[in-house]
Enzyme design. Structure first.
Site: not given
Length: 274
Positions: A146, A159
């Protein structure tokens, strides 16, 4: 959204995936399902690993496997099932992931550990289990990271930590296995609109990375477009794929002007908490 260059690359190398065994974690989700569909069309054999696989129809070339990726014993049995069924693994795509929307002080220890377990530890565990077969077949590994894997992300400390760890692990692994003929590709997408029916909520535990938010920077990538780009990167054996315009801009902005990046990113992210 269709990229003609990527389509041309895939078309000219359509035989690259003929009879290749591809393991996709999170294979029943938006991006995982899109990857499986496109690779099946290119002649690959797909093992789709996910917690819930009811939406996948088994066939000669598609093996849905229901498994909790954080359960090491169950994961080992799942990999054994795949290798017994298809004979081995040529490509491993570490796609499974979860996220959250909460500042660190509001993120419980349990939630933090769960996100690390799914996003990072599970990808390490399945890579370890598939590595002998990948070495024997001089295969490929894909790590779906990501923007949060190379830059900070306000309100998603767990995350971001999991994706930073993922990138560090696979970058290091790539240097170790290149002499074995294994190539590693790290993919860092911006926002993939894989769960448009869901809305991410603040301080409400785990959510899908593809759940919609109040504010999303730049374009929203469709799972089909993202899958096309990833398959093209596989063919080219790219080491890194900054997937989407936002990902490319974020990478260079954070690299060259990190303070400015944090200012812009934080201003936008804080809107989710209002």
């Amino acid at each position: 959204m269709v990229n003609q260059n990527s389509s041309s690359t895939i078309s000219s190398h359509s035989s690259s995936f003929k009879n290749k065994v591809v393991v996709i974690t999170g294979g029943a989700g938006g991006l995982g399902k899109a990857l499986g569909k496109q690779l099946l069309e290119l002649g690959a054999k797909i093992a789709a690993l996910d917690l819930y696989v009811e939406g996948l129809l088994a066939s000669d070339n598609l093996l849905p496997v229901s498994v909790d990726l954080t359960n090491q014993e169950a994961l080992q049995k799942a990999v054994e099932q795949v290798t017994s069924h298809f004979g081995g693994v040529d490509i491993l795509i570490n796609n499974a992931g979860i996220t959250h929307m909460s500042k660190f002080e509001d993120t419980t220890e349990s939630l933090f550990n769960t996100i690390m377990a799914v996003n990072f530890t599970a990808s390490v565990d399945i890579t370890r289990l598939c590595l002998p077969s990948l070495k024997a077949r001089k295969g490929q590994i894909v790590a779906i990271s990501s923007v949060a894997g190379f830059a900070p992300l306000y309100g998603r400390s767990a995350y971001s930590a999991s994706k930073h760890a993922m990138e560090g692990f696979f970058q290091s692994l790539a240097s170790e296995v290149i002499d074995d003929g294994i190539h590693v590709t790290i993919v860092s997408p911006s926002f993939v609109k894989s769960r448009p029916e869901l809305m991410a909520q603040v301080n409400n535990g785990v959510s899908s990375p593809g759940a919609m938010k109040k504010s999303t920077n730049g374009e929203q990538l469709s799972p089909e477009y993202a899958a096309q780009q990833i398959i093209s990167a596989l063919i080219k054996k790219q080491s890194n794929l900054r997937l989407g315009r936002v990902s490319k801009i974020a990478y260079w902005l954070h690299t060259l002007l990190p303070a400015r990046y944090v200012q812009i990113m934080s201003k936008n992210a804080k809107k989710e908490f209002q």
